[in-house]
Design a protein around this motif. Structure first.
Motif, PDB file in Angstrom:
ATOM      1  N   ASN A  37      57.047  15.482 -13.984  1.00  0.00           N
ATOM      2  CA  ASN A  37      56.837  14.075 -13.648  1.00  0.00           C
ATOM      3  C   ASN A  37      56.005  13.332 -14.682  1.00  0.00           C
ATOM      4  O   ASN A  37      54.942  13.797 -15.080  1.00  0.00           O
ATOM      5  N   ASP A  38      56.491  12.156 -15.055  1.00  0.00           N
ATOM      6  CA  ASP A  38      55.726  11.275 -15.931  1.00  0.00           C
ATOM      7  C   ASP A  38      54.340  11.058 -15.328  1.00  0.00           C
ATOM      8  O   ASP A  38      54.215  10.840 -14.130  1.00  0.00           O
ATOM      9  N   GLY A  39      53.333  11.109 -16.166  1.00  0.00           N
ATOM     10  CA  GLY A  39      51.984  10.839 -15.698  1.00  0.00           C
ATOM     11  C   GLY A  39      51.193  12.081 -15.337  1.00  0.00           C
ATOM     12  O   GLY A  39      49.970  12.021 -15.277  1.00  0.00           O
ATOM     13  N   ASP A  40      51.874  13.211 -15.099  1.00  0.00           N
ATOM     14  CA  ASP A  40      51.136  14.439 -14.801  1.00  0.00           C
ATOM     15  C   ASP A  40      50.456  14.953 -16.067  1.00  0.00           C
ATOM     16  O   ASP A  40      51.043  14.897 -17.153  1.00  0.00           O
ATOM     17  N   GLU A  41      49.242  15.469 -15.920  1.00  0.00           N
ATOM     18  CA  GLU A  41      48.517  15.976 -17.087  1.00  0.00           C
ATOM     19  C   GLU A  41      49.122  17.272 -17.617  1.00  0.00           C
ATOM     20  O   GLU A  41      49.139  17.527 -18.815  1.00  0.00           O
ATOM     21  N   ARG A  43      52.578  19.726 -17.431  1.00  0.00           N
ATOM     22  CA  ARG A  43      53.995  19.631 -17.062  1.00  0.00           C
ATOM     23  C   ARG A  43      54.779  20.819 -17.604  1.00  0.00           C
ATOM     24  O   ARG A  43      54.463  21.354 -18.665  1.00  0.00           O
ATOM     25  N   PRO A  44      55.848  21.201 -16.886  1.00  0.00           N
ATOM     26  CA  PRO A  44      56.703  22.268 -17.407  1.00  0.00           C
ATOM     27  C   PRO A  44      57.389  21.818 -18.692  1.00  0.00           C
ATOM     28  O   PRO A  44      57.601  20.629 -18.930  1.00  0.00           O
ATOM     29  N   CYS A  45      57.739  22.830 -19.515  1.00  0.00           N
ATOM     30  CA  CYS A  45      58.464  22.586 -20.767  1.00  0.00           C
ATOM     31  C   CYS A  45      59.633  23.565 -20.799  1.00  0.00           C
ATOM     32  O   CYS A  45      59.477  24.736 -20.442  1.00  0.00           O
ATOM     33  N   ALA A  46      60.785  23.101 -21.259  1.00  0.00           N
ATOM     34  CA  ALA A  46      61.977  23.948 -21.293  1.00  0.00           C
ATOM     35  C   ALA A  46      61.774  25.197 -22.145  1.00  0.00           C
ATOM     36  O   ALA A  46      62.424  26.223 -21.912  1.00  0.00           O
ATOM     37  N   LEU A  47      60.880  25.143 -23.099  1.00  0.00           N
ATOM     38  CA  LEU A  47      60.671  26.284 -23.997  1.00  0.00           C
ATOM     39  C   LEU A  47      59.744  27.351 -23.433  1.00  0.00           C
ATOM     40  O   LEU A  47      59.714  28.463 -23.943  1.00  0.00           O
ATOM     41  N   PHE A  48      58.952  26.994 -22.438  1.00  0.00           N
ATOM     42  CA  PHE A  48      57.960  27.928 -21.908  1.00  0.00           C
ATOM     43  C   PHE A  48      58.127  28.068 -20.398  1.00  0.00           C
ATOM     44  O   PHE A  48      57.313  27.555 -19.622  1.00  0.00           O
ATOM     45  N   PRO A  49      59.175  28.744 -19.969  1.00  0.00           N
ATOM     46  CA  PRO A  49      59.451  28.864 -18.535  1.00  0.00           C
ATOM     47  C   PRO A  49      58.284  29.507 -17.777  1.00  0.00           C
ATOM     48  O   PRO A  49      57.673  30.453 -18.268  1.00  0.00           O
ATOM     49  N   GLY A  50      57.994  28.971 -16.604  1.00  0.00           N
ATOM     50  CA  GLY A  50      56.957  29.554 -15.756  1.00  0.00           C
ATOM     51  C   GLY A  50      55.555  29.121 -16.107  1.00  0.00           C
ATOM     52  O   GLY A  50      54.588  29.573 -15.488  1.00  0.00           O
ATOM     53  N   LYS A  51      55.411  28.241 -17.101  1.00  0.00           N
ATOM     54  CA  LYS A  51      54.087  27.754 -17.505  1.00  0.00           C
ATOM     55  C   LYS A  51      54.132  26.232 -17.578  1.00  0.00           C
ATOM     56  O   LYS A  51      55.208  25.635 -17.579  1.00  0.00           O
ATOM     57  N   VAL A  52      52.960  25.628 -17.648  1.00  0.00           N
ATOM     58  CA  VAL A  52      52.898  24.190 -17.888  1.00  0.00           C
ATOM     59  C   VAL A  52      52.119  23.938 -19.176  1.00  0.00           C
ATOM     60  O   VAL A  52      51.220  24.702 -19.545  1.00  0.00           O
ATOM     61  N   VAL A  53      52.511  22.862 -19.847  1.00  0.00           N
ATOM     62  CA  VAL A  53      51.869  22.469 -21.107  1.00  0.00           C
ATOM     63  C   VAL A  53      51.125  21.152 -20.892  1.00  0.00           C
ATOM     64  O   VAL A  53      51.437  20.394 -19.971  1.00  0.00           O
ATOM     65  N   ASN A  54      50.170  20.870 -21.761  1.00  0.00           N
ATOM     66  CA  ASN A  54      49.416  19.627 -21.626  1.00  0.00           C
ATOM     67  C   ASN A  54      50.278  18.450 -22.086  1.00  0.00           C
ATOM     68  O   ASN A  54      50.934  18.529 -23.117  1.00  0.00           O
ATOM     69  N   ALA A  55      50.248  17.368 -21.317  1.00  0.00           N
ATOM     70  CA  ALA A  55      51.044  16.188 -21.673  1.00  0.00           C
ATOM     71  C   ALA A  55      50.685  15.671 -23.059  1.00  0.00           C
ATOM     72  O   ALA A  55      51.508  15.061 -23.739  1.00  0.00           O
ATOM     73  N   ASN A  56      49.443  15.936 -23.484  1.00  0.00           N
ATOM     74  CA  ASN A  56      48.985  15.472 -24.792  1.00  0.00           C
ATOM     75  C   ASN A  56      49.046  16.579 -25.849  1.00  0.00           C
ATOM     76  O   ASN A  56      48.484  16.446 -26.925  1.00  0.00           O
ATOM     77  N   GLY A  57      49.739  17.677 -25.503  1.00  0.00           N
ATOM     78  CA  GLY A  57      49.860  18.789 -26.430  1.00  0.00           C
ATOM     79  C   GLY A  57      50.974  18.585 -27.450  1.00  0.00           C
ATOM     80  O   GLY A  57      51.571  17.494 -27.551  1.00  0.00           O
ATOM     81  N   TRP A  58      51.236  19.643 -28.186  1.00  0.00           N
ATOM     82  CA  TRP A  58      52.269  19.590 -29.231  1.00  0.00           C
ATOM     83  C   TRP A  58      52.627  21.021 -29.618  1.00  0.00           C
ATOM     84  O   TRP A  58      51.788  21.924 -29.514  1.00  0.00           O
TER      85      TRP A  58
END
Ligand code: SF4
Length: 66
Positions: A37-41, A43-58
């Protein structure tokens, strides 16, 4: 809630993932591979299943949203 991807996770390190982007113009929230979801700090990423990444990450697989 999914666990946060660690920067020293082997897969994350292979793609040079960081929680704070070195370039504000390119960050997870405007990457084509982000999910959730937009706005969540964190969020899941297609490259890292089962984990969440920081919205401000890279990571080196960054691709701008079309
Ligand atoms: Fe962030 Fe990389 Fe996932 Fe794009 S591919 S959302 S830059 S972790």
């Amino acid at each position: 809630e999914l666990p946060k991807l660690a920067e020293d996770d082997p897969q994350a390190a292979a793609l040079k993932y960081v929680h704070q982007t070195p370039d504000e113009a390119k960050h997870c929230a405007n990457c084509a591979l982000i999910q959730g979801n937009d706005g969540d700090e964190w969020r899941p990423c297609a490259l890292f299943p089962g984990k969440v990444v920081n919205a401000n990450g890279w990571c080196s697989a960054y691709a701008p949203k079309p």
